[in-house]
Design a protein around this motif. Structure first.
Motif, PDB file in Angstrom:
ATOM      1  N   GLN A 281       0.832  -1.185   0.000  1.00  0.00           N
ATOM      2  CA  GLN A 281       0.000   0.000   0.000  1.00  0.00           C
ATOM      3  C   GLN A 281       0.880   1.253   0.000  1.00  0.00           C
ATOM      4  O   GLN A 281       2.048   1.214   0.378  1.00  0.00           O
ATOM      5  N   ALA A 282       0.286   2.362  -0.420  1.00  0.00           N
ATOM      6  CA  ALA A 282       1.010   3.631  -0.406  1.00  0.00           C
ATOM      7  C   ALA A 282       1.415   3.993   1.021  1.00  0.00           C
ATOM      8  O   ALA A 282       0.720   3.638   1.985  1.00  0.00           O
ATOM      9  N   ASP A 283       2.550   4.673   1.138  1.00  0.00           N
ATOM     10  CA  ASP A 283       3.002   5.121   2.450  1.00  0.00           C
ATOM     11  C   ASP A 283       3.560   6.533   2.317  1.00  0.00           C
ATOM     12  O   ASP A 283       3.426   7.175   1.267  1.00  0.00           O
ATOM     13  N   ALA A 284       4.191   7.031   3.391  1.00  0.00           N
ATOM     14  CA  ALA A 284       4.684   8.406   3.391  1.00  0.00           C
ATOM     15  C   ALA A 284       5.802   8.618   2.369  1.00  0.00           C
ATOM     16  O   ALA A 284       5.993   9.729   1.869  1.00  0.00           O
ATOM     17  N   ARG A 285       6.542   7.573   2.046  1.00  0.00           N
ATOM     18  CA  ARG A 285       7.652   7.692   1.095  1.00  0.00           C
ATOM     19  C   ARG A 285       7.173   7.578  -0.344  1.00  0.00           C
ATOM     20  O   ARG A 285       7.677   8.255  -1.236  1.00  0.00           O
ATOM     21  N   PHE A 286       6.226   6.676  -0.603  1.00  0.00           N
ATOM     22  CA  PHE A 286       5.694   6.460  -1.947  1.00  0.00           C
ATOM     23  C   PHE A 286       4.174   6.622  -1.869  1.00  0.00           C
ATOM     24  O   PHE A 286       3.443   5.654  -1.697  1.00  0.00           O
ATOM     25  N   THR A 287       3.741   7.866  -2.008  1.00  0.00           N
ATOM     26  CA  THR A 287       2.335   8.178  -1.776  1.00  0.00           C
ATOM     27  C   THR A 287       1.417   7.633  -2.858  1.00  0.00           C
ATOM     28  O   THR A 287       0.203   7.532  -2.645  1.00  0.00           O
ATOM     29  N   TYR A 288       1.952   7.297  -4.032  1.00  0.00           N
ATOM     30  CA  TYR A 288       1.168   6.667  -5.075  1.00  0.00           C
ATOM     31  C   TYR A 288       1.309   5.142  -5.052  1.00  0.00           C
ATOM     32  O   TYR A 288       0.818   4.451  -5.936  1.00  0.00           O
ATOM     33  N   GLY A 289       2.012   4.615  -4.067  1.00  0.00           N
ATOM     34  CA  GLY A 289       2.228   3.178  -4.011  1.00  0.00           C
ATOM     35  C   GLY A 289       3.520   2.772  -4.696  1.00  0.00           C
ATOM     36  O   GLY A 289       4.345   3.615  -5.073  1.00  0.00           O
ATOM     37  N   TYR A 290       3.693   1.470  -4.885  1.00  0.00           N
ATOM     38  CA  TYR A 290       4.965   0.913  -5.355  1.00  0.00           C
ATOM     39  C   TYR A 290       4.902   0.383  -6.790  1.00  0.00           C
ATOM     40  O   TYR A 290       5.819  -0.291  -7.239  1.00  0.00           O
TER      41      TYR A 290
ATOM     42  N   LEU B  96     -15.183   8.075 -15.720  1.00  0.00           N
ATOM     43  CA  LEU B  96     -13.836   7.510 -15.678  1.00  0.00           C
ATOM     44  C   LEU B  96     -13.825   6.038 -15.277  1.00  0.00           C
ATOM     45  O   LEU B  96     -12.774   5.411 -15.291  1.00  0.00           O
ATOM     46  N   LYS B  97     -14.987   5.500 -14.897  1.00  0.00           N
ATOM     47  CA  LYS B  97     -15.044   4.154 -14.331  1.00  0.00           C
ATOM     48  C   LYS B  97     -14.520   3.093 -15.296  1.00  0.00           C
ATOM     49  O   LYS B  97     -13.938   2.086 -14.885  1.00  0.00           O
ATOM     50  N   SER B  98     -14.708   3.293 -16.598  1.00  0.00           N
ATOM     51  CA  SER B  98     -14.302   2.277 -17.579  1.00  0.00           C
ATOM     52  C   SER B  98     -12.786   2.234 -17.779  1.00  0.00           C
ATOM     53  O   SER B  98     -12.268   1.308 -18.399  1.00  0.00           O
ATOM     54  N   GLN B  99     -12.043   3.235 -17.256  1.00  0.00           N
ATOM     55  CA  GLN B  99     -10.599   3.271 -17.411  1.00  0.00           C
ATOM     56  C   GLN B  99      -9.927   3.003 -16.068  1.00  0.00           C
ATOM     57  O   GLN B  99     -10.514   3.191 -15.011  1.00  0.00           O
ATOM     58  N   GLN B 100      -8.671   2.535 -16.122  1.00  0.00           N
ATOM     59  CA  GLN B 100      -7.987   2.045 -14.926  1.00  0.00           C
ATOM     60  C   GLN B 100      -7.321   3.184 -14.147  1.00  0.00           C
ATOM     61  O   GLN B 100      -6.098   3.267 -14.076  1.00  0.00           O
ATOM     62  N   PHE B 101      -8.146   4.060 -13.562  1.00  0.00           N
ATOM     63  CA  PHE B 101      -7.606   5.149 -12.764  1.00  0.00           C
ATOM     64  C   PHE B 101      -7.631   4.776 -11.287  1.00  0.00           C
ATOM     65  O   PHE B 101      -8.694   4.551 -10.711  1.00  0.00           O
ATOM     66  N   ASP B 102      -6.451   4.699 -10.684  1.00  0.00           N
ATOM     67  CA  ASP B 102      -6.346   4.410  -9.254  1.00  0.00           C
ATOM     68  C   ASP B 102      -6.482   5.672  -8.412  1.00  0.00           C
ATOM     69  O   ASP B 102      -6.915   5.617  -7.263  1.00  0.00           O
ATOM     70  N   HIS B 103      -6.061   6.813  -8.959  1.00  0.00           N
ATOM     71  CA  HIS B 103      -6.055   8.064  -8.212  1.00  0.00           C
ATOM     72  C   HIS B 103      -6.729   9.144  -9.059  1.00  0.00           C
ATOM     73  O   HIS B 103      -6.253   9.478 -10.146  1.00  0.00           O
ATOM     74  N   VAL B 104      -7.830   9.689  -8.567  1.00  0.00           N
ATOM     75  CA  VAL B 104      -8.580  10.720  -9.282  1.00  0.00           C
ATOM     76  C   VAL B 104      -8.707  11.950  -8.377  1.00  0.00           C
ATOM     77  O   VAL B 104      -9.154  11.844  -7.235  1.00  0.00           O
ATOM     78  N   THR B 105      -8.285  13.109  -8.889  1.00  0.00           N
ATOM     79  CA  THR B 105      -8.392  14.363  -8.153  1.00  0.00           C
ATOM     80  C   THR B 105      -9.225  15.350  -8.966  1.00  0.00           C
ATOM     81  O   THR B 105      -8.931  15.590 -10.143  1.00  0.00           O
ATOM     82  N   ILE B 106     -10.266  15.897  -8.357  1.00  0.00           N
ATOM     83  CA  ILE B 106     -11.158  16.834  -9.040  1.00  0.00           C
ATOM     84  C   ILE B 106     -11.212  18.125  -8.217  1.00  0.00           C
ATOM     85  O   ILE B 106     -11.592  18.103  -7.047  1.00  0.00           O
ATOM     86  N   GLU B 107     -10.788  19.229  -8.831  1.00  0.00           N
ATOM     87  CA  GLU B 107     -10.881  20.520  -8.168  1.00  0.00           C
ATOM     88  C   GLU B 107     -12.013  21.314  -8.805  1.00  0.00           C
ATOM     89  O   GLU B 107     -12.147  21.332 -10.033  1.00  0.00           O
ATOM     90  N   VAL B 108     -12.822  21.943  -7.979  1.00  0.00           N
ATOM     91  CA  VAL B 108     -13.955  22.728  -8.461  1.00  0.00           C
ATOM     92  C   VAL B 108     -13.696  24.208  -8.223  1.00  0.00           C
ATOM     93  O   VAL B 108     -13.293  24.616  -7.134  1.00  0.00           O
ATOM     94  N   GLU B 109     -13.913  25.007  -9.265  1.00  0.00           N
ATOM     95  CA  GLU B 109     -13.789  26.464  -9.165  1.00  0.00           C
ATOM     96  C   GLU B 109     -15.105  27.084  -9.615  1.00  0.00           C
ATOM     97  O   GLU B 109     -15.687  26.657 -10.617  1.00  0.00           O
ATOM     98  N   LEU B 110     -15.571  28.050  -8.895  1.00  0.00           N
ATOM     99  CA  LEU B 110     -16.755  28.794  -9.308  1.00  0.00           C
ATOM    100  C   LEU B 110     -16.330  29.976 -10.168  1.00  0.00           C
ATOM    101  O   LEU B 110     -15.221  30.511 -10.029  1.00  0.00           O
ATOM    102  N   VAL B 111     -17.204  30.387 -11.079  1.00  0.00           N
ATOM    103  CA  VAL B 111     -16.892  31.499 -11.973  1.00  0.00           C
ATOM    104  C   VAL B 111     -16.497  32.727 -11.152  1.00  0.00           C
ATOM    105  O   VAL B 111     -17.183  33.109 -10.192  1.00  0.00           O
ATOM    106  N   GLY B 112     -15.369  33.337 -11.509  1.00  0.00           N
ATOM    107  CA  GLY B 112     -14.874  34.502 -10.790  1.00  0.00           C
ATOM    108  C   GLY B 112     -13.768  34.179  -9.819  1.00  0.00           C
ATOM    109  O   GLY B 112     -13.052  35.080  -9.381  1.00  0.00           O
TER     110      GLY B 112
END
Length: 297
Positions: free
Chosen positions: A65-74, A267-283
């Motif tokens: 599993q991911a840890d502090a040294r390899f945050t995306y895993g091995y 994105l479910k049909s593709q092999q994404f282990d890590h997904v990050t979504i940032e939301v910005e409002l207009v302005g």
């Protein structure tokens, strides 16, 4: 997932031990028959043995599993192993081609019946190991299976060449076989190294289309535009994804959560282990300072 890792590791362990045993037989047989073709394939098999050994170890390591040294895993350790093995094979095969080229000018007699016997044994052992890994789903198993299939094809060529030499005593066939096998392997090793290089250069997965996905995201209720859509692969199998969604001013929490859920569904049909979504409002000011080639509204 744990059972799959254990199954893959066991298959790789068996293939590694079979390959290691045969390399020792092959080196002794190449010296016994005075065949540079067999010694060439012994070097190739030794490289495959190293590759299988690394793949076996990294298959077990990649389950961590991911840890502090390899945050995306091995997972990327497997790509490092492929890179190391590929470079070793390239150097070794270039040396062998150089030596075989010298024998073209000064052919030496070989013991063709011994080559024939070793070829039959090589087809049986390498073919059996390739069959064992052929049903694997991990990238390690698939790459290892391809290497072993190459070995089997090489031994089929040695079988045919030794049969011809038993009839004709044309010993030029031996260095020609060595060069042919080496060139075939060099081509495939270079092709594999190209794929490994793409992983380390954070190339997008081949099936990924950022613009097509951005168009789908823009159809989500409340989403006006997207930018900073990025993806890269950890090991050729599992990927990382991030994007910024620009939503209408005053959008509520429930709408934001619903939009994120729809992105995950797309994105479910593709092999994404890590997904990050940032939301910005207009302005709002985007936190990413420098736009890139994928940015578009």
């Amino acid at each position: 997932m744990a059972h799959s890792h254990q199954h893959a590791a066991r298959n790789l362990a068996v293939a590694f031990l079979v390959n290691l045993a045969f390399v020792l037989i092959e080196i002794a047989g190449g010296l016994w028959t005075n065949s540079v073709a067999i010694l060439t394939d012994a070097l190739h098999d030794a490289g495959d043995g190293l590759s299988l050994g690394i793949a076996w170890y990294l298959q077990r390591l990649s389950a961590r599993q991911a840890d502090a040294r390899f945050t995306y895993g091995y997972r990327r350790f497997s790509s490092l192993g492929a890179l190391t093995t590929g470079v070793v094979l390239l150097i070794g095969l270039i040396v062998v081609v150089w030596g075989a080229a010298g024998r073209l000018q000064n052919p030496q007699p070989v013991y063709a019946p011994g080559m024939l016997g070793l070829a039959i044994l090589g087809i049986a052992m390498n073919g059996g190991a390739a069959w064992l890994l052929s049903g694997g789903t991990s990238l390690n198993e698939k790459v290892a299976s391809w290497h072993l299939l190459e070995d089997t094809l090489g031994w089929i060529a040695v079988l045919i060449g030794s049969a011809v030499m038993m009839v004709t005593d044309n010993y030029l066939i031996d260095p020609l076989l060595a060069i042919g096998i080496a060139c075939f392997v060099l081509w495939n090793v270079a092709r594999n190294l190209y794929q490994v290089a793409l992983v380390f250069l954070q190339h997008a997965p081949s099936e990924f289309d950022a613009r097509a996905l951005d168009e789908l995201f823009a159809e989500i209720p409340g989403v006006i535009a997207t930018h900073h859509t990025h993806t890269w692969t950890l090991d050729g199998e599992r990927h990382v994804f991030s994007t910024h969604l620009v939503m209408q001013a005053g959008t509520g929490r429930e709408e934001i959560v619903a939009a994120k859920q729809q992105v995950h569904e797309l994105l479910k049909s593709q092999q994404f282990d890590h997904v990050t979504i940032e939301v910005e409002l207009v302005g709002e000011q985007c936190g990413a300072e420098v736009p890139d080639a994928h940015d578009h509204d």
